[in-house]
Write a protein that holds these residues in place. Structure first.
Motif, mmCIF file in Angstrom:
data_model
loop_
_atom_site.group_PDB
_atom_site.id
_atom_site.type_symbol
_atom_site.label_atom_id
_atom_site.label_comp_id
_atom_site.label_asym_id
_atom_site.label_seq_id
_atom_site.Cartn_x
_atom_site.Cartn_y
_atom_site.Cartn_z
ATOM 1 N N LEU A 335 0.760 -1.231 -0.029
ATOM 2 C CA LEU A 335 -0.135 -0.013 0.008
ATOM 3 C C LEU A 335 0.788 1.270 -0.001
ATOM 4 N N ALA A 336 2.019 1.217 0.663
ATOM 5 C CA ALA A 336 2.882 2.460 0.764
ATOM 6 C C ALA A 336 3.380 2.414 -0.479
ATOM 7 N N ARG A 337 3.849 1.625 -1.116
ATOM 8 C CA ARG A 337 4.610 1.459 -2.497
ATOM 9 C C ARG A 337 3.511 2.542 -3.624
ATOM 10 N N LEU A 338 2.420 1.870 -3.460
ATOM 11 C CA LEU A 338 1.209 2.401 -4.387
ATOM 12 C C LEU A 338 0.977 3.842 -3.899
ATOM 13 N N GLU A 339 0.916 4.232 -2.995
ATOM 14 C CA GLU A 339 0.535 5.639 -2.345
ATOM 15 C C GLU A 339 1.665 6.532 -2.833
ATOM 16 N N ALA A 340 2.927 5.899 -2.645
ATOM 17 C CA ALA A 340 4.254 6.794 -3.337
ATOM 18 C C ALA A 340 4.251 7.021 -4.770
ATOM 19 N N LEU A 341 4.018 5.860 -5.469
ATOM 20 C CA LEU A 341 3.825 6.183 -6.813
ATOM 21 C C LEU A 341 2.794 7.096 -7.265
ATOM 22 N N LYS A 342 1.580 6.922 -6.692
ATOM 23 C CA LYS A 342 0.606 7.835 -6.989
ATOM 24 C C LYS A 342 0.888 9.368 -7.119
ATOM 25 N N ASN A 343 1.702 9.655 -5.801
ATOM 26 C CA ASN A 343 1.820 10.829 -5.304
ATOM 27 C C ASN A 343 3.021 11.426 -6.471
ATOM 28 N N ALA A 344 3.872 10.566 -6.749
ATOM 29 C CA ALA A 344 4.923 10.794 -7.735
ATOM 30 C C ALA A 344 4.323 11.001 -8.992
ATOM 31 N N TRP A 345 3.412 10.293 -9.565
ATOM 32 C CA TRP A 345 2.839 10.503 -10.799
ATOM 33 C C TRP A 345 2.269 11.885 -10.905
ATOM 34 N N SER A 346 1.317 12.375 -9.971
ATOM 35 C CA SER A 346 0.727 13.616 -9.956
ATOM 36 C C SER A 346 1.705 14.685 -9.915
ATOM 37 N N SER A 347 2.867 14.527 -9.255
ATOM 38 C CA SER A 347 3.847 15.434 -9.124
ATOM 39 C C SER A 347 4.531 15.676 -10.666
ATOM 40 N N LEU A 348 4.805 14.421 -11.153
ATOM 41 C CA LEU A 348 5.591 14.441 -12.590
ATOM 42 C C LEU A 348 4.630 15.256 -13.562
ATOM 43 N N LEU A 349 3.311 15.022 -13.625
ATOM 44 C CA LEU A 349 2.196 15.496 -14.555
ATOM 45 C C LEU A 349 2.372 16.980 -14.347
ATOM 46 N N GLU A 350 2.333 17.563 -13.032
ATOM 47 C CA GLU A 350 2.653 18.970 -12.875
ATOM 48 C C GLU A 350 3.816 19.465 -13.352
ATOM 49 N N GLU A 351 4.907 18.934 -13.165
ATOM 50 C CA GLU A 351 6.190 19.356 -13.406
ATOM 51 C C GLU A 351 6.508 19.156 -14.994
ATOM 52 N N GLU A 352 5.993 18.386 -15.642
ATOM 53 C CA GLU A 352 6.175 18.149 -17.154
ATOM 54 C C GLU A 352 4.522 18.124 -17.689
ATOM 55 N N ALA A 353 4.125 19.346 -17.693
ATOM 56 C CA ALA A 353 2.867 19.623 -18.392
ATOM 57 C C ALA A 353 2.773 19.143 -19.821
ATOM 58 N N ASN A 354 3.857 19.328 -20.630
ATOM 59 C CA ASN A 354 3.789 19.173 -22.109
ATOM 60 C C ASN A 354 4.476 17.967 -22.466
ATOM 61 N N LEU A 355 4.697 17.005 -21.436
ATOM 62 C CA LEU A 355 5.474 15.825 -21.933
ATOM 63 C C LEU A 355 4.213 14.606 -22.242
ATOM 64 N N ASN A 356 4.571 13.784 -23.384
ATOM 65 C CA ASN A 356 3.560 12.772 -23.686
ATOM 66 C C ASN A 356 4.075 11.847 -24.251
ATOM 67 N N GLY A 357 3.558 10.632 -24.499
ATOM 68 C CA GLY A 357 4.037 9.660 -25.279
ATOM 69 C C GLY A 357 5.124 8.704 -24.654
ATOM 70 N N ASP A 358 6.043 8.368 -25.474
ATOM 71 C CA ASP A 358 7.288 7.901 -25.039
ATOM 72 C C ASP A 358 8.104 8.597 -24.099
ATOM 73 N N ALA A 359 8.135 9.927 -24.407
ATOM 74 C CA ALA A 359 8.842 10.684 -23.539
ATOM 75 C C ALA A 359 8.369 10.744 -22.078
ATOM 76 N N LEU A 360 7.208 10.724 -21.722
ATOM 77 C CA LEU A 360 6.581 10.839 -20.641
ATOM 78 C C LEU A 360 6.859 9.413 -19.812
ATOM 79 N N ALA A 361 6.448 8.206 -20.798
ATOM 80 C CA ALA A 361 6.920 6.849 -20.114
ATOM 81 C C ALA A 361 8.238 6.822 -19.713
ATOM 82 N N GLU A 362 9.119 7.340 -20.467
ATOM 83 C CA GLU A 362 10.816 6.957 -19.903
ATOM 84 C C GLU A 362 11.015 8.168 -19.040
ATOM 85 N N ARG A 363 10.404 9.085 -18.711
ATOM 86 C CA ARG A 363 10.610 10.055 -17.525
ATOM 87 C C ARG A 363 9.926 9.369 -16.197
#
Length: 375
Positions: A335-363
């Motif tokens: 559960l802790a791992r899943l919660e940490a990943l959800k938070n990290a994903w939200s942060s990444l989307l905010e930081e990289e608003a224009n990143l999509n596709g393979d570039a987003l997957a790699e980041r």
């Protein structure tokens, strides 16, 4: 509805209605489940369990088959299905991997109710002289193009032996069947799969012969390395399959397929009743297929599994005396791992608003590994 009719694959949607018998569990009058395509083992087992629920609880179950991970999960996420019978895509969905690394997906808040153990290992051609995982270094290992569910397991097994895909000659084949046939055809030395693929019986009878590479149950460091890749495996000694018997077993790993999955916010009491029904009606479906007997609750209702267990399932297992402190610690960590990943994903989307596709997957993969390493 007989088990023969369930196996025919002529119907894409199955409704199961039977008069009820006395039972402790209380299920809804109707439910909708998703599963793999008609004819798959996942669909056959979902159908057999639905049949048992119909007879025991007078519950009407609609099974919605789908050939893709997205097709099986989308109805669950949108509320059009109550439960899904999934495989490794449940792990991918909670990690934001492959199909789920798209901006509209990311880590999903899924929970397990139970999952049947299924074995997986490394068959090799006996003449390739591969006895340990370390012996795979430099050997030709067959992979399947576009099949992350199989390939991630193979990568995890290599990690057990302290290897990566770069340490072997990874030969990519277009289909699972082609990869399995490559050993008997002399185009590969080993592969990763379940034990009953028909091509493995051909290998066993061929001049090359078959040998299962040992995955020792007592190698704690190996299991730790494997679980860094995917924390979903456990040791298993298999006796059924090509080159296997009671007198000639092999140490390999067990994963879960199919897994009954629901959303984290599914009603706890409903989940409690569902796993109770799965347990109570076991004798009604245990002989429906060759492997379905492994749905016994003491095997199917405990970790490790691809995703955290739902509180309703945990409560049932606790009351049955089948849930201990180590299991709770595993579930808390997952559960802790899943919660940490959800938070990290939200942060990444905010930081990289224009990143999509393979570039987003790699980041995201970089960020995901960082989060996992820090747990």
């Amino acid at each position: 509805m007989t088990s023969t009719r369930l196996a025919t694959g002529l119907l894409s949607t199955i409704f199961v209605v039977f008069s009820g018998v006395a039972s402790a569990a209380e299920l809804p009058n109707t439910m909708t489940w998703t599963a793999y395509d008609v004819g798959s083992q996942g669909h056959s087992e979902a159908s057999a369990i639905a049949d048992a629920f119909g007879r025991a609880y007078n519950t009407r179950v609609r099974i919605q088959p789908a050939g893709s991970a997205i097709g099986r999960l989308q109805p669950l996420l949108s509320g059009r299905a109550d439960y899904a019978f999934l495989a490794t895509e449940s792990f991918f969905a909670t990690e934001g991997l492959y199909d789920f690394s798209d901006r509209r997906w990311g880590p999903q808040d899924l929970r397990a109710i139970a999952g049947r153990p299924s074995t997986f290992g490394v068959p090799s051609a006996a003449d390739a002289n591969i006895h340990t995982l370390q012996d795979l270094q430099g050997k030709r290992v067959a992979y399947v193009a576009g099949n992350p569910s199989v390939n991630v397991k193979c990568d995890a097994i290599l990690a057990f032996g302290g290897l990566t895909r770069d340490d072997v000659d990874a030969v990519m084949f277009p289909t699972h069947g082609a990869a399995m046939s490559s050993l008997v055809e002399g185009r590969a030395d080993a592969t990763c799969t379940t034990t009953t693929a028909s091509q493995l019986y051909e290998l066993e009878e061929s001049s090359r012969g078959i040998r299962w590479v040992d995955i020792p149950a007592d190698d704690e460091q190996g299991w730790s390395r494997m679980n860094q890749v995917a924390p979903v495996f456990q040791p298993f000694t298999e006796t059924i399959g090509a080159g296997l018997s009671e007198d000639s077993p092999a140490n390999m790993l067990a994963y879960r397929y199919p897994i009954i999955v629901t959303m984290a916010d599914q009603d706890e009491e409903q989940v409690y009743q569902l796993i109770g029904a799965l347990d109570e009606s076991y004798d009604l479906y245990r002989d429906a297929t060759a492997a379905i007997k492994r749905w016994s609750i003491e095997d199917a209702g405990v970790p490790p599994i691809d995703i955290p267990f739902h509180p309703g399932a945990v409560r049932y297992m606790q009351e049955k005396g089948l849930w201990d402190e180590d299991m709770q610690a595993w579930n808390d960590a997952r559960l802790a791992r899943l919660e940490a990943l959800k938070n990290a994903w939200s942060s990444l989307l905010e930081e990289e608003a224009n990143l999509n596709g393979d570039a987003l997957a790699e980041r995201w993969e970089e960020r995901r590994q960082q989060v996992i390493d820090e747990l």
